[in-house]
Design a protein around this motif. Structure first.
Motif, PDB file in Angstrom:
ATOM      1  N   PRO A  80       0.933  -1.314  -0.035  1.00 50.15           N
ATOM      2  CA  PRO A  80      -0.095  -0.015  -0.058  1.00 50.15           C
ATOM      3  C   PRO A  80       0.739   1.691   0.120  1.00 50.15           C
ATOM      4  O   PRO A  80       0.877   1.853   1.160  1.00 50.15           O
ATOM      5  N   VAL A  81       1.139   1.606  -0.554  1.00 47.72           N
ATOM      6  CA  VAL A  81       2.453   2.793  -1.311  1.00 47.72           C
ATOM      7  C   VAL A  81       1.490   3.489  -2.589  1.00 47.72           C
ATOM      8  O   VAL A  81       1.352   3.044  -3.566  1.00 47.72           O
ATOM      9  N   GLY A  82       1.494   4.741  -2.023  1.00 38.93           N
ATOM     10  CA  GLY A  82       1.306   5.724  -3.612  1.00 38.93           C
ATOM     11  C   GLY A  82       3.024   6.557  -3.905  1.00 38.93           C
ATOM     12  O   GLY A  82       3.969   5.844  -3.413  1.00 38.93           O
ATOM     13  N   ILE A  83       2.241   6.636  -5.490  1.00 36.65           N
ATOM     14  CA  ILE A  83       4.226   5.883  -6.507  1.00 36.65           C
ATOM     15  C   ILE A  83       3.526   8.049  -6.961  1.00 36.65           C
ATOM     16  O   ILE A  83       2.419   8.051  -7.994  1.00 36.65           O
ATOM     17  N   HIS A  84       4.924   8.409  -6.578  1.00 39.42           N
ATOM     18  CA  HIS A  84       4.316  10.422  -7.361  1.00 39.42           C
ATOM     19  C   HIS A  84       5.167   9.806  -8.257  1.00 39.42           C
ATOM     20  O   HIS A  84       6.565   9.322  -8.607  1.00 39.42           O
ATOM     21  N   LEU A  85       4.927  10.563  -9.870  1.00 36.87           N
ATOM     22  CA  LEU A  85       6.052  10.782 -10.592  1.00 36.87           C
ATOM     23  C   LEU A  85       6.588  12.529 -10.607  1.00 36.87           C
ATOM     24  O   LEU A  85       5.735  13.092 -10.380  1.00 36.87           O
ATOM     25  N   ILE A  86       8.000  12.471 -10.065  1.00 41.20           N
ATOM     26  CA  ILE A  86       8.609  13.496  -9.688  1.00 41.20           C
ATOM     27  C   ILE A  86       9.408  14.387 -10.994  1.00 41.20           C
ATOM     28  O   ILE A  86      10.583  15.654 -10.343  1.00 41.20           O
ATOM     29  N   GLY A  87       9.849  13.342 -11.548  1.00 44.13           N
ATOM     30  CA  GLY A  87      11.175  14.022 -12.883  1.00 44.13           C
ATOM     31  C   GLY A  87      10.225  14.484 -13.837  1.00 44.13           C
ATOM     32  O   GLY A  87       8.942  14.149 -14.322  1.00 44.13           O
ATOM     33  N   HIS A  88      11.165  15.183 -14.769  1.00 37.56           N
ATOM     34  CA  HIS A  88      10.146  15.374 -15.675  1.00 37.56           C
ATOM     35  C   HIS A  88       9.681  14.174 -16.859  1.00 37.56           C
ATOM     36  O   HIS A  88      10.148  13.230 -16.843  1.00 37.56           O
ATOM     37  N   LEU A  89       8.466  14.772 -17.921  1.00 39.68           N
ATOM     38  CA  LEU A  89       7.444  13.295 -17.917  1.00 39.68           C
ATOM     39  C   LEU A  89       8.004  14.409 -19.713  1.00 39.68           C
ATOM     40  O   LEU A  89       6.824  15.511 -20.775  1.00 39.68           O
ATOM     41  N   GLN A  90       8.120  13.212 -21.069  1.00 38.65           N
ATOM     42  CA  GLN A  90       8.355  13.620 -22.043  1.00 38.65           C
ATOM     43  C   GLN A  90       6.650  12.787 -22.364  1.00 38.65           C
ATOM     44  O   GLN A  90       6.470  12.200 -22.507  1.00 38.65           O
ATOM     45  N   GLY A  91       6.497  13.758 -23.501  1.00 41.76           N
ATOM     46  CA  GLY A  91       5.215  13.695 -23.949  1.00 41.76           C
ATOM     47  C   GLY A  91       4.885  11.319 -24.719  1.00 41.76           C
ATOM     48  O   GLY A  91       3.519  10.904 -24.402  1.00 41.76           O
ATOM     49  N   ASN A  92       5.786  11.156 -25.438  1.00 44.43           N
ATOM     50  CA  ASN A  92       5.832   9.838 -25.834  1.00 44.43           C
ATOM     51  C   ASN A  92       6.284   8.670 -24.717  1.00 44.43           C
ATOM     52  O   ASN A  92       6.068   7.372 -24.408  1.00 44.43           O
ATOM     53  N   LYS A  93       6.321   9.046 -23.354  1.00 48.63           N
ATOM     54  CA  LYS A  93       6.130   8.250 -22.100  1.00 48.63           C
ATOM     55  C   LYS A  93       4.797   8.451 -21.270  1.00 48.63           C
ATOM     56  O   LYS A  93       4.620   7.894 -19.834  1.00 48.63           O
TER      57      LYS A  93
END
Length: 239
Positions: A80-93
Motif C-alpha cells: 500500500p504505497v502511493g507512487i508519484h512521478l517527480i521527474g520530467h515527463l516527455q509526451g511519448n512516456k
C-alpha cells in the motif's frame, strides 16, 4: 547480521531521523504535527530497500524516471504505497507513466497536461497533478515560469481527467538559505493566489511539494505539505 540486514537497518534508522527532523520543523514553524507528508525519492534505489522503508511505515514514494517507475511498479504492486512521478515527463512516456503513477508532480506545459488529461479520461480515471514551477530561473531546471503559473494552473484545473492538487518546485541551488527560502515563499504565494482566485477546479490545489534532504526545514517553514527526501534516508546515490 548480513549485508542486506545492515542496509535495511540503516534505512529504517535514517527514516526515523528524517521523521524527527520533519516533526521538529513543524513545531518550529508553528504548524500542526503531521501536516507535512514525507515522500521518499527512490531514484536508483533497489526495490528491497524501498520495501524496507515501506515496512518501516513509509507510504509515499517518488520516481524521477519513467523507466524506473515502470520497472519497479510491478514489484511494488502488492504494497500500500502511493507512487508519484517527480521527474520530467516527455509526451511519448505518458502512457507507461499513467499505468503506475498515482500523481504526476512535474506537469510543466499545457501540452503535457492536455496529453495526460486525454489519456486519463480515456482510461476512465482522474489523475492528480501538480504544476512544476521554476522559482529559481535556473536554465538547468524544468518548470513553468512564475509569471505563467497562475494562467497555466487554471487551464490545467479545467481539464477533464485531471485533478489539480497544487504545485512543485526544486529549490535554488545555493548555499544562501535566504535565497532558497525566498523561492519556496514565492511558490506558496503563487499557490495562495491560485487557490483564492475562484477559478474552477483550483480550490483544492493546496499542496506544495518542495524541500529535499538538505533544506527540508526551510521548505516547511514556508508551507511545504510534501518534502521529497532521498539521500537522507537511502544514502548517497551512485555516480
Amino acid at each position: 547480521m548480513t549485508d542486506y540486514d545492515a542496509l535495511t537497518a540503516g534505512v529504517t534508522a535514517r527514516l526515523r531521523q528524517v521523521r524527527a527532523r520533519i516533526a521538529d520543523a513543524e513545531l518550529a514553524a508553528g504548524r500542526p504535527a503531521g501536516s507535512v507528508r514525507l515522500l521518499l525519492a527512490t531514484k536508483t534505489v533497489p526495490t528491497p530497500l524501498i520495501r524496507a522503508a515501506i515496512d518501516a511505515g513509509a507510504d509515499l514514494i517518488g520516481e524521477n524516471r519513467v523507466q524506473e517507475l515502470v520497472a519497479k511498479g510491478p514489484e511494488l504492486a502488492d504494497v500500500p504505497v502511493g507512487i508519484h512521478l517527480i521527474g520530467h515527463l516527455q509526451g511519448n512516456k505518458v502512457n507507461p507513466a499513467l499505468k503506475w503513477a498515482s500523481c504526476v508532480e512535474s506537469v510543466d506545459s499545457p501540452e503535457i497536461a492536455a496529453r495526460l488529461a486525454e489519456r486519463s479520461a480515456d482510461a476512465g480515471r482522474v489523475l492528480d497533478v501538480l504544476v512544476q514551477v521554476n522559482v529559481s530561473g535556473e536554465e538547468t531546471k524544468f518548470g513553468v515560469l512564475p509569471a505563467q503559473a497562475h494562467e497555466i494552473a487554471a487551464g490545467i484545473a479545467s481539464l477533464p481527467g485531471l485533478r489539480l492538487r497544487g504545485f512543485m518546485t526544486i529549490g535554488h541551488n545555493s548555499a544562501d538559505p535566504g535565497l532558497v527560502r525566498a523561492g519556496y515563499g514565492l511558490l506558496r504565494d503563487l499557490r495562495d493566489g491560485v487557490v483564492g482566485s475562484g477559478a474552477p477546479g483550483t480550490a483544492a490545489a493546496t499542496d506544495l511539494s518542495m524541500g529535499m534532504s538538505g533544506d527540508l526545514e526551510l521548505a516547511i517553514a514556508e508551507g511545504a505539505t510534501i518534502v521529497r527526501i532521498g539521500t537522507a534516508v537511502f544514502g548517497a546515490r551512485p555516480t
